[in-house]
Design an enzyme around this catalytic site. Structure first.
Site, PDB file in Angstrom:
ATOM      1  N   ASP A 156       0.855  -1.184   0.000  1.00  0.00           N
ATOM      2  CA  ASP A 156       0.000   0.000   0.000  1.00  0.00           C
ATOM      3  C   ASP A 156       0.897   1.242   0.000  1.00  0.00           C
ATOM      4  O   ASP A 156       1.441   1.624   1.030  1.00  0.00           O
ATOM      5  CB  ASP A 156      -0.919   0.006   1.222  1.00  0.00           C
ATOM      6  N   GLU A 158       2.029   5.157  -0.123  1.00  0.00           N
ATOM      7  CA  GLU A 158       1.560   6.510   0.183  1.00  0.00           C
ATOM      8  C   GLU A 158       2.287   7.448  -0.778  1.00  0.00           C
ATOM      9  O   GLU A 158       3.473   7.236  -1.086  1.00  0.00           O
ATOM     10  CB  GLU A 158       1.848   6.890   1.633  1.00  0.00           C
ATOM     11  N   ALA A 159       1.596   8.461  -1.250  1.00  0.00           N
ATOM     12  CA  ALA A 159       2.173   9.341  -2.271  1.00  0.00           C
ATOM     13  C   ALA A 159       1.839  10.800  -1.955  1.00  0.00           C
ATOM     14  O   ALA A 159       0.946  11.097  -1.150  1.00  0.00           O
ATOM     15  CB  ALA A 159       1.627   8.966  -3.647  1.00  0.00           C
ATOM     16  N   ASP A 270      -2.305   1.410  -6.816  1.00  0.00           N
ATOM     17  CA  ASP A 270      -0.893   1.336  -6.427  1.00  0.00           C
ATOM     18  C   ASP A 270       0.015   0.972  -7.593  1.00  0.00           C
ATOM     19  O   ASP A 270       1.001   1.665  -7.869  1.00  0.00           O
ATOM     20  CB  ASP A 270      -0.716   0.325  -5.284  1.00  0.00           C
ATOM     21  N   HIS A 327      -3.980   5.596   6.625  1.00  0.00           N
ATOM     22  CA  HIS A 327      -3.144   6.312   5.653  1.00  0.00           C
ATOM     23  C   HIS A 327      -1.666   6.328   6.040  1.00  0.00           C
ATOM     24  O   HIS A 327      -0.880   7.023   5.401  1.00  0.00           O
ATOM     25  CB  HIS A 327      -3.646   7.736   5.403  1.00  0.00           C
ATOM     26  N   ASP A 332      -1.554   0.500   6.872  1.00  0.00           N
ATOM     27  CA  ASP A 332      -2.516   0.097   5.840  1.00  0.00           C
ATOM     28  C   ASP A 332      -2.159  -1.277   5.270  1.00  0.00           C
ATOM     29  O   ASP A 332      -3.030  -2.124   5.058  1.00  0.00           O
ATOM     30  CB  ASP A 332      -2.538   1.120   4.697  1.00  0.00           C
TER      31      ASP A 332
END
Length: 367
Positions: A156, A158-159, A270, A327, A332
């Site tokens: 998962d 995160e961006a 993703d 998040h 996650d």
């Protein structure tokens, strides 16, 4: 099941496949082509044919459409003074009787024992031609199938993100957290973990919205590694963990197209959007094994007949509680692992739901 033969039929072969034999995990004893779009494959025995069929039915020839492969049945005249059992017709499928003519078992019993095979018939009104060998139509038979994957790797990302931003497919986000959890689907235990913070290059300063949402601080990403470095470090971790457990990802070799370990994400974002777009923009080398994954949301929707609003709603629906901070990529991914184990324990059979390169093997990736 003595009436099963060892001949397979492949229909509606797309024009993009010039030679279907290049995709076969096992060379057939005999091959007969009927035009360009149909072929019969005969194997030495039923067991080999069944193994080949299982792998062929996982191949996605176009987005959302799998290869149309099935056992070939010859039309036989019923014996004298016997009654042939007529199949039960559903809305989108025709169920074909696999008994010999002299058998008198009721259709419902035959269905429970797996003696009725559901296939899609060309030209039949209402037939679903978009995915004739769809794995998802078989999710209702958990006791007739075995879980093909011993382990899954839950990821998962995160961006970078901004308040009032464009929809995901139009953003130019950069990955800032790269977590991966290797989970044993038989025990539910996370046996290995990979985690790296990634330094954004295009938008190096995080927005206040991004920091508040993910909990990732500016100093954390400033001390992170470039995405290409993170991918290389992940590959080293992946190689070590797979070899330690004798695991193989899908399509790493011609004779093991399915593999026994696969990536799991929640939606296609993703790998299908975030990683794919960033690697393309930055001209980064992306390992081809990132082209195949299991979208757990798709499995969830089909298995439970429920469309969750979001990931938290999915957990709640199966009586799981989110642990950690939402998040946070690491948390996650851990909760995604817990959900994957729950769905597998409830009987759902996992299979690749998305393949960005359906006609290519991943043999160039050394793991």
């Amino acid at each position: 099941m003595d009436n099963f033969d060892s001949t397979l039929i492949i229909k509606n072969i797309p024009k993009s496949i010039s030679d279907i034999t290049n995709l076969l995990p096992t060379v057939p004893k005999e091959t007969k082509s009927f035009g360009r779009r149909r072929v019969l494959l005969t194997y030495d025995n039923e067991a080999t044919a069944q193994a080949v069929l299982r792998q062929l039915q996982q191949l996605e020839v176009t987005p959302g459409k799998r290869l149309n492969a099935a056992f070939f049945r010859k039309n036989e005249k019923p014996a004298a003074n016997t009654k042939t059992i007529k199949p039960v017709r559903a809305n989108k499928t025709t169920q074909c009787n696999l008994h010999t003519a002299g058998e008198t078992a009721a259709p419902q019993i035959s269905k429970q024992l797996g003696l009725l095979e559901t296939i899609y018939v060309e030209g039949e009104p209402g037939a679903d031609k978009t995915n004739t060998s769809s794995y998802l139509t078989k999710l209702r038979k958990p006791h007739l199938t075995m879980q093909p994957y011993k382990y899954v790797i839950c990821i998962d990302f995160e961006a970078t993100c901004w308040e009032n931003q464009a929809p995901p497919k139009w953003r130019e986000s950069e990955i800032i957290e790269f977590p991966a959890m290797l989970v044993n689907l038989q025990t539910g235990k996370i046996e290995a973990e990979f985690h790296k913070y990634v330094m954004p290059i295009e938008s190096p300063k995080l927005s206040a919205y991004c920091t508040e949402l993910t909990g990732i601080q500016q100093q954390t990403v400033d001390n992170g590694v470039p995405l290409q470095t993170a991918i290389m470090m992940f590959q080293e971790w992946l190689r070590k963990e797979l070899r330690a457990r004798n695991l193989q990802l899908p399509k790493m070799s011609k004779d093991k197209l399915i593999g026994n370990c696969a990536f799991v994400t929640w939606t296609d974002w993703d790998f299908g959007i975030c990683l794919a777009k960033e690697c393309k923009r930055k001209l980064l080398k992306k390992p081809s094994y990132f082209n195949q994954w299991i979208d757990l949301r798709a499995i969830f929707r089909q298995w439970y007949k429920y469309r969750p609003i979001n990931f938290a709603d999915a957990l709640s629906h199966v009586k799981l509680v989110f642990e950690g901070r939402e998040h946070s990529g690491r948390d996650d991914a851990r909760n995604l692992a817990a959900l994957a184990y729950k769905i597998a324990s409830d009987g759902a059979q996992f299979a690749i739901t998305k393949d960005l390169a359906p006609f290519q093997l991943n043999s160039n990736c050394i793991l």
